[in-house]
Write an enzyme that holds these catalytic residues in place. Structure first.
Site, PDB file in Angstrom:
ATOM      1  N   TYR A   4      11.336  36.459 -12.730  1.00 50.98           N
ATOM      2  CA  TYR A   4      12.116  37.567 -13.297  1.00 50.98           C
ATOM      3  C   TYR A   4      11.376  38.250 -14.449  1.00 50.98           C
ATOM      4  O   TYR A   4      12.008  38.814 -15.339  1.00 50.98           O
ATOM      5  CB  TYR A   4      13.485  37.068 -13.743  1.00 50.98           C
ATOM      6  CG  TYR A   4      14.450  36.836 -12.580  1.00 50.98           C
ATOM      7  CD1 TYR A   4      14.914  37.904 -11.811  1.00 50.98           C
ATOM      8  CD2 TYR A   4      14.902  35.570 -12.249  1.00 50.98           C
ATOM      9  CE1 TYR A   4      15.793  37.714 -10.748  1.00 50.98           C
ATOM     10  CE2 TYR A   4      15.781  35.366 -11.186  1.00 50.98           C
ATOM     11  CZ  TYR A   4      16.217  36.449 -10.445  1.00 50.98           C
ATOM     12  OH  TYR A   4      17.094  36.265  -9.398  1.00 50.98           O
ATOM     13  N   ASN A  23      25.542  35.500  -9.886  1.00 52.11           N
ATOM     14  CA  ASN A  23      25.936  36.338  -8.741  1.00 52.11           C
ATOM     15  C   ASN A  23      25.483  35.801  -7.379  1.00 52.11           C
ATOM     16  O   ASN A  23      25.294  36.566  -6.435  1.00 52.11           O
ATOM     17  CB  ASN A  23      25.490  37.791  -8.969  1.00 52.11           C
ATOM     18  CG  ASN A  23      23.998  37.929  -9.189  1.00 52.11           C
ATOM     19  OD1 ASN A  23      23.251  36.960  -9.008  1.00 52.11           O
ATOM     20  ND2 ASN A  23      23.568  39.118  -9.553  1.00 52.11           N
ATOM     21  N   PHE A  73      19.451  39.789 -21.653  1.00 54.42           N
ATOM     22  CA  PHE A  73      20.008  38.664 -20.895  1.00 54.42           C
ATOM     23  C   PHE A  73      18.932  37.734 -20.337  1.00 54.42           C
ATOM     24  O   PHE A  73      19.245  36.791 -19.605  1.00 54.42           O
ATOM     25  CB  PHE A  73      20.888  39.178 -19.744  1.00 54.42           C
ATOM     26  CG  PHE A  73      20.196  40.109 -18.781  1.00 54.42           C
ATOM     27  CD1 PHE A  73      19.406  39.612 -17.750  1.00 54.42           C
ATOM     28  CD2 PHE A  73      20.324  41.488 -18.903  1.00 54.42           C
ATOM     29  CE1 PHE A  73      18.752  40.461 -16.868  1.00 54.42           C
ATOM     30  CE2 PHE A  73      19.678  42.343 -18.021  1.00 54.42           C
ATOM     31  CZ  PHE A  73      18.888  41.824 -17.000  1.00 54.42           C
ATOM     32  N   GLU A 117       7.161  36.459  -3.107  1.00 63.35           N
ATOM     33  CA  GLU A 117       8.180  35.433  -3.339  1.00 63.35           C
ATOM     34  C   GLU A 117       8.163  34.395  -2.215  1.00 63.35           C
ATOM     35  O   GLU A 117       8.333  33.192  -2.462  1.00 63.35           O
ATOM     36  CB  GLU A 117       9.550  36.109  -3.448  1.00 63.35           C
ATOM     37  CG  GLU A 117       9.646  36.998  -4.692  1.00 63.35           C
ATOM     38  CD  GLU A 117      10.846  37.947  -4.709  1.00 63.35           C
ATOM     39  OE1 GLU A 117      11.704  37.856  -3.807  1.00 63.35           O
ATOM     40  OE2 GLU A 117      10.916  38.769  -5.639  1.00 63.35           O
ATOM     41  N   LYS A 171      21.694  30.935  -5.370  1.00 60.39           N
ATOM     42  CA  LYS A 171      21.486  30.595  -6.779  1.00 60.39           C
ATOM     43  C   LYS A 171      22.299  29.355  -7.186  1.00 60.39           C
ATOM     44  O   LYS A 171      23.221  28.942  -6.470  1.00 60.39           O
ATOM     45  CB  LYS A 171      21.849  31.812  -7.643  1.00 60.39           C
ATOM     46  CG  LYS A 171      20.939  33.024  -7.382  1.00 60.39           C
ATOM     47  CD  LYS A 171      21.251  34.176  -8.345  1.00 60.39           C
ATOM     48  CE  LYS A 171      20.330  35.364  -8.096  1.00 60.39           C
ATOM     49  NZ  LYS A 171      20.592  36.478  -9.059  1.00 60.39           N
ATOM     50  N   HIS A 196      20.018  35.926  -4.439  1.00 55.19           N
ATOM     51  CA  HIS A 196      18.926  36.867  -4.717  1.00 55.19           C
ATOM     52  C   HIS A 196      18.470  37.472  -3.404  1.00 55.19           C
ATOM     53  O   HIS A 196      18.467  36.787  -2.374  1.00 55.19           O
ATOM     54  CB  HIS A 196      17.743  36.130  -5.355  1.00 55.19           C
ATOM     55  CG  HIS A 196      16.445  36.893  -5.260  1.00 55.19           C
ATOM     56  ND1 HIS A 196      16.177  37.969  -6.067  1.00 55.19           N
ATOM     57  CD2 HIS A 196      15.382  36.761  -4.424  1.00 55.19           C
ATOM     58  CE1 HIS A 196      14.976  38.452  -5.729  1.00 55.19           C
ATOM     59  NE2 HIS A 196      14.472  37.734  -4.746  1.00 55.19           N
TER      60      HIS A 196
HETATM   61  P1  ATP Z   1      18.244  39.619  -7.848  1.00 59.50           P
HETATM   62  O1  ATP Z   1      16.889  40.085  -8.308  1.00 59.50           O
HETATM   63  O2  ATP Z   1      18.593  38.239  -8.358  1.00 59.50           O
HETATM   64  O3  ATP Z   1      18.396  39.747  -6.357  1.00 59.50           O
HETATM   65  P2  ATP Z   1      19.380  42.182  -8.409  1.00 59.50           P
HETATM   66  O4  ATP Z   1      18.120  42.693  -7.806  1.00 59.50           O
HETATM   67  O5  ATP Z   1      20.680  42.602  -7.780  1.00 59.50           O
HETATM   68  O6  ATP Z   1      19.364  40.589  -8.451  1.00 59.50           O
HETATM   69  P3  ATP Z   1      18.253  42.679 -10.997  1.00 59.50           P
HETATM   70  O7  ATP Z   1      18.451  43.958 -11.723  1.00 59.50           O
HETATM   71  O8  ATP Z   1      16.948  42.371 -10.364  1.00 59.50           O
HETATM   72  O9  ATP Z   1      19.457  42.548  -9.938  1.00 59.50           O
HETATM   73  O10 ATP Z   1      18.638  41.517 -12.017  1.00 59.50           O
HETATM   74  C1  ATP Z   1      18.190  40.188 -11.769  1.00 59.50           C
HETATM   75  C2  ATP Z   1      19.279  39.227 -12.160  1.00 59.50           C
HETATM   76  O11 ATP Z   1      19.459  39.262 -13.577  1.00 59.50           O
HETATM   77  C3  ATP Z   1      20.665  39.547 -11.605  1.00 59.50           C
HETATM   78  O12 ATP Z   1      20.864  39.122 -10.299  1.00 59.50           O
HETATM   79  C4  ATP Z   1      21.543  38.791 -12.579  1.00 59.50           C
HETATM   80  O13 ATP Z   1      21.560  37.389 -12.262  1.00 59.50           O
HETATM   81  C5  ATP Z   1      20.813  39.017 -13.892  1.00 59.50           C
HETATM   82  N1  ATP Z   1      21.336  40.194 -14.588  1.00 59.50           N
HETATM   83  C6  ATP Z   1      21.076  41.493 -14.305  1.00 59.50           C
HETATM   84  N2  ATP Z   1      21.729  42.319 -15.146  1.00 59.50           N
HETATM   85  C7  ATP Z   1      22.422  41.501 -15.982  1.00 59.50           C
HETATM   86  C8  ATP Z   1      23.290  41.729 -17.102  1.00 59.50           C
HETATM   87  N3  ATP Z   1      23.575  42.972 -17.506  1.00 59.50           N
HETATM   88  N4  ATP Z   1      23.806  40.654 -17.722  1.00 59.50           N
HETATM   89  C9  ATP Z   1      23.515  39.388 -17.325  1.00 59.50           C
HETATM   90  N5  ATP Z   1      22.687  39.103 -16.277  1.00 59.50           N
HETATM   91  C10 ATP Z   1      22.161  40.141 -15.622  1.00 59.50           C
HETATM   92 MG    MG Z   2      16.216  42.034  -8.407  1.00 60.50          MG
END
Ligand code: ATP
Ligand code: MG
Length: 139
Positions: free
Chosen positions: A51, A114, A59, A128, A11, A117
């Protein structure tokens, strides 16, 4: 796509902070083969679509702004049981909860920014991957 492939993005936060090499090293050390790799940047429309499952979350705007603010590294990775194995390697969404030895434990700063992905299912890995890479770019 076979169940031995997953899709990842390094990211914008991790690219900005110079962690492309460190993260790719952790990925290859963990036994993943790199099938496809590129530096690219998501448009707002790309990030909203990627997303879209989170479009009603508070968020969402922040997430789209973050994911589009600079380049990302997109990659397809191959290993047995790739989706689950890669989710284990990246660690919990919130780096505060991520296990020792995971990519997010080492490189992520917050739940929003974070570092990486990882696809959450074989079906999404295929969608994807096809979004970012033509067949001739998948080795
Ligand atoms: P990713 O899909 O990016 O691999 P993930 O599967 O671990 O991450 P998801 O629940 O899919 O987590 O959330 C997608 C992304 O949205 C997260 O990686 C983070 O960048 C953002 N995100 C998720 N929860 C929060 C939150 N509570 N506050 C801010 N950003 C968030
Ligand atoms: Mg995810």
């Amino acid at each position: 796509m076979a169940t031995n492939r997953t899709f990842t993005m390094i990211k914008p936060d991790a690219v900005e902070n110079g962690h492309i090499g460190g993260i790719l090293n952790m990925i290859t050390e963990a036994g993943f083969k790199i099938v496809s790799l590129k530096l690219t940047q998501l448009t707002v429309a790309d990030a909203q679509k990627f997303y879209s499952v989170h479009s009603e979350r508070p968020f969402f705007g922040e997430l789209v702004e973050f994911m589009t603010r600079g380049p990302i590294v997109a990659a397809i990775l191959e290993k047995d049981n790739a989706v689950e194995a890669f989710r284990t390697l990246i660690g919990a969404t919130n780096p505060a909860d991520a296990a020792e030895g995971t990519i997010r434990k080492k490189y992520a700063k917050s739940i929003g920014e974070n570092a990486v992905h990882g696809s959450d299912s074989d079906e999404n890995a295929a969608i994807e991957s096809a979004f970012h890479f033509a067949g001739r770019e998948q080795f």
